[in-house]
Write a protein that holds these residues in place. Sequence first.
Motif, PDB file in Angstrom:
ATOM      1  N   PRO A 186       0.832  -1.212   0.000  1.00 12.03           N
ATOM      2  CA  PRO A 186       0.000   0.000   0.000  1.00 12.03           C
ATOM      3  C   PRO A 186       0.865   1.261   0.000  1.00 12.03           C
ATOM      4  CG  PRO A 186      -0.477  -1.391   1.920  1.00 12.03           C
ATOM      5  CD  PRO A 186       0.645  -2.014   1.180  1.00 12.03           C
ATOM      6  N   ASN A 187       0.400   2.292  -0.724  1.00 19.97           N
ATOM      7  CA  ASN A 187       1.110   3.565  -0.711  1.00 19.97           C
ATOM      8  C   ASN A 187       0.756   4.322   0.569  1.00 19.97           C
ATOM      9  OD1 ASN A 187      -1.330   4.962  -1.081  1.00 19.97           O
ATOM     10  ND2 ASN A 187      -1.139   4.920  -3.303  1.00 19.97           N
ATOM     11  N   ALA A 188       1.292   5.524   0.721  1.00 13.25           N
ATOM     12  CA  ALA A 188       1.100   6.291   1.966  1.00 13.25           C
ATOM     13  C   ALA A 188      -0.370   6.595   2.230  1.00 13.25           C
ATOM     14  CB  ALA A 188       1.917   7.578   1.907  1.00 13.25           C
ATOM     15  N   GLN A 189      -1.120   6.935   1.184  1.00 10.95           N
ATOM     16  CA  GLN A 189      -2.541   7.250   1.371  1.00 10.95           C
ATOM     17  C   GLN A 189      -3.313   6.004   1.805  1.00 10.95           C
ATOM     18  OE1 GLN A 189      -4.483   8.799  -2.107  1.00 10.95           O
ATOM     19  NE2 GLN A 189      -6.252   9.529  -0.953  1.00 10.95           N
ATOM     20  N   GLU A 190      -3.018   4.878   1.170  1.00  9.65           N
ATOM     21  CA  GLU A 190      -3.675   3.628   1.548  1.00  9.65           C
ATOM     22  C   GLU A 190      -3.311   3.234   2.977  1.00  9.65           C
ATOM     23  OE1 GLU A 190      -2.242   1.134  -1.573  1.00  9.65           O
ATOM     24  OE2 GLU A 190      -3.963   1.550  -2.869  1.00  9.65           O
ATOM     25  N   ALA A 191      -2.049   3.425   3.336  1.00  9.13           N
ATOM     26  CA  ALA A 191      -1.601   3.101   4.691  1.00  9.13           C
ATOM     27  C   ALA A 191      -2.328   3.957   5.718  1.00  9.13           C
ATOM     28  CB  ALA A 191      -0.096   3.283   4.805  1.00  9.13           C
ATOM     29  N   GLN A 192      -2.528   5.241   5.366  1.00  4.34           N
ATOM     30  CA  GLN A 192      -3.248   6.130   6.269  1.00  4.34           C
ATOM     31  C   GLN A 192      -4.693   5.670   6.435  1.00  4.34           C
ATOM     32  OE1 GLN A 192      -3.362  10.240   5.052  1.00  4.34           O
ATOM     33  NE2 GLN A 192      -4.039  10.931   7.067  1.00  4.34           N
ATOM     34  N   LEU A 193      -5.332   5.255   5.344  1.00  5.67           N
ATOM     35  CA  LEU A 193      -6.711   4.750   5.419  1.00  5.67           C
ATOM     36  C   LEU A 193      -6.793   3.483   6.269  1.00  5.67           C
ATOM     37  CD1 LEU A 193      -7.914   5.312   1.737  1.00  5.67           C
ATOM     38  CD2 LEU A 193      -8.631   6.575   3.779  1.00  5.67           C
ATOM     39  N   ILE A 194      -5.796   2.642   6.134  1.00  4.83           N
ATOM     40  CA  ILE A 194      -5.745   1.414   6.929  1.00  4.83           C
ATOM     41  C   ILE A 194      -5.640   1.762   8.413  1.00  4.83           C
ATOM     42  CG2 ILE A 194      -4.377  -0.631   7.477  1.00  4.83           C
ATOM     43  CD1 ILE A 194      -3.550  -0.633   4.462  1.00  4.83           C
ATOM     44  N   CYS A 195      -4.779   2.701   8.735  1.00  9.12           N
ATOM     45  CA  CYS A 195      -4.610   3.122  10.134  1.00  9.12           C
ATOM     46  C   CYS A 195      -5.882   3.733  10.691  1.00  9.12           C
ATOM     47  CB  CYS A 195      -3.443   4.107  10.260  1.00  9.12           C
ATOM     48  SG  CYS A 195      -1.833   3.333  10.022  1.00  9.12           S
ATOM     49  N   MET A 196      -6.572   4.533   9.880  1.00  8.01           N
ATOM     50  CA  MET A 196      -7.821   5.149  10.329  1.00  8.01           C
ATOM     51  C   MET A 196      -8.894   4.085  10.578  1.00  8.01           C
ATOM     52  SD  MET A 196      -7.740   8.567   7.899  1.00  8.01           S
ATOM     53  CE  MET A 196      -9.490   8.729   7.869  1.00  8.01           C
ATOM     54  N   GLU A 197      -8.971   3.093   9.710  1.00  5.06           N
ATOM     55  CA  GLU A 197      -9.939   2.001   9.883  1.00  5.06           C
ATOM     56  C   GLU A 197      -9.608   1.200  11.142  1.00  5.06           C
ATOM     57  OE1 GLU A 197     -13.061  -0.735   9.208  1.00  5.06           O
ATOM     58  OE2 GLU A 197     -12.716   1.305   8.488  1.00  5.06           O
ATOM     59  N   LEU A 198      -8.341   0.933  11.359  1.00  2.03           N
ATOM     60  CA  LEU A 198      -7.924   0.205  12.554  1.00  2.03           C
ATOM     61  C   LEU A 198      -8.271   0.990  13.820  1.00  2.03           C
ATOM     62  CD1 LEU A 198      -6.478  -2.159  13.893  1.00  2.03           C
ATOM     63  CD2 LEU A 198      -4.329  -0.937  13.559  1.00  2.03           C
ATOM     64  N   ALA A 199      -8.025   2.299  13.809  1.00  2.00           N
ATOM     65  CA  ALA A 199      -8.352   3.142  14.962  1.00  2.00           C
ATOM     66  C   ALA A 199      -9.854   3.131  15.222  1.00  2.00           C
ATOM     67  CB  ALA A 199      -7.859   4.567  14.740  1.00  2.00           C
ATOM     68  N   ARG A 200     -10.673   3.191  14.166  1.00  2.00           N
ATOM     69  CA  ARG A 200     -12.131   3.155  14.321  1.00  2.00           C
ATOM     70  C   ARG A 200     -12.577   1.838  14.951  1.00  2.00           C
ATOM     71  NH1 ARG A 200     -16.338   0.970  12.143  1.00  2.00           N
ATOM     72  NH2 ARG A 200     -15.214  -0.034  10.449  1.00  2.00           N
ATOM     73  N   ARG A 201     -12.023   0.747  14.471  1.00  3.56           N
ATOM     74  CA  ARG A 201     -12.392  -0.570  15.004  1.00  3.56           C
ATOM     75  C   ARG A 201     -11.965  -0.724  16.468  1.00  3.56           C
ATOM     76  NH1 ARG A 201     -11.535  -4.992  10.155  1.00  3.56           N
ATOM     77  NH2 ARG A 201     -12.839  -3.909   8.627  1.00  3.56           N
ATOM     78  N   MET A 202     -10.803  -0.182  16.805  1.00  3.70           N
ATOM     79  CA  MET A 202     -10.341  -0.243  18.200  1.00  3.70           C
ATOM     80  C   MET A 202     -11.264   0.566  19.111  1.00  3.70           C
ATOM     81  SD  MET A 202      -7.837  -2.313  18.387  1.00  3.70           S
ATOM     82  CE  MET A 202      -7.245  -1.953  20.021  1.00  3.70           C
ATOM     83  N   GLU A 203     -11.723   1.726  18.651  1.00  9.14           N
ATOM     84  CA  GLU A 203     -12.647   2.547  19.437  1.00  9.14           C
ATOM     85  C   GLU A 203     -13.941   1.791  19.694  1.00  9.14           C
ATOM     86  OE1 GLU A 203     -12.292   5.529  20.983  1.00  9.14           O
ATOM     87  OE2 GLU A 203     -10.192   5.393  20.431  1.00  9.14           O
ATOM     88  N   GLU A 204     -14.400   1.010  18.733  1.00  8.99           N
ATOM     89  CA  GLU A 204     -15.610   0.203  18.910  1.00  8.99           C
ATOM     90  C   GLU A 204     -15.377  -0.924  19.906  1.00  8.99           C
ATOM     91  OE1 GLU A 204     -16.616  -1.154  15.011  1.00  8.99           O
ATOM     92  OE2 GLU A 204     -17.417   0.804  14.390  1.00  8.99           O
ATOM     93  N   LEU A 205     -14.155  -1.394  19.991  1.00  9.11           N
ATOM     94  CA  LEU A 205     -13.835  -2.524  20.853  1.00  9.11           C
ATOM     95  C   LEU A 205     -13.680  -2.133  22.323  1.00  9.11           C
ATOM     96  CD1 LEU A 205     -13.209  -5.550  20.882  1.00  9.11           C
ATOM     97  CD2 LEU A 205     -10.834  -4.989  20.429  1.00  9.11           C
ATOM     98  N   TYR A 206     -13.213  -0.923  22.610  1.00 15.10           N
ATOM     99  CA  TYR A 206     -12.962  -0.505  23.994  1.00 15.10           C
ATOM    100  C   TYR A 206     -14.185  -0.638  24.907  1.00 15.10           C
ATOM    101  CZ  TYR A 206      -8.343   1.214  22.656  1.00 15.10           C
ATOM    102  OH  TYR A 206      -7.061   1.300  22.204  1.00 15.10           O
TER     103      TYR A 206
END
Length: 132
Positions: A15-35
Amino acid sequence: VWDAASGSSAGGGIPNAQEAQLICMELARRMEELYPVLGRAAGDRQSAAMAAAQGGGMRWSAGNFLAYSYSFSANLQALAQANNPQAFNPMQHVDQMKWLQALQANPDPNSCYPEAMVGLPALEQRLQQQQK
């Protein structure tokens, strides 16, 4: 473009930098749902009360365990308060529908009152109390 379902880039490469950023944002969203789920499983009444209030009839799972047990009391005034359907307190009773069911199922309202057990640690604590 990153495909979250397959976990790979559409082109199959790194993944390029933009894709990596989207991946990180999705991961952060999922973690917030898990807390909150982790908090409820650990016995956090505030997380459980907020989830019950937001979901109304939300589906309870092992991750957000809630059960009611009955405790004995000889104090008639305390029993009258604890068994009053209008005395619902979300921080104490957590889920109003389940609490009302616990009141109706009370085996002896003249000497017992329902107590919420939120999370597996509360269940373990209740088991230890009963074994003493």
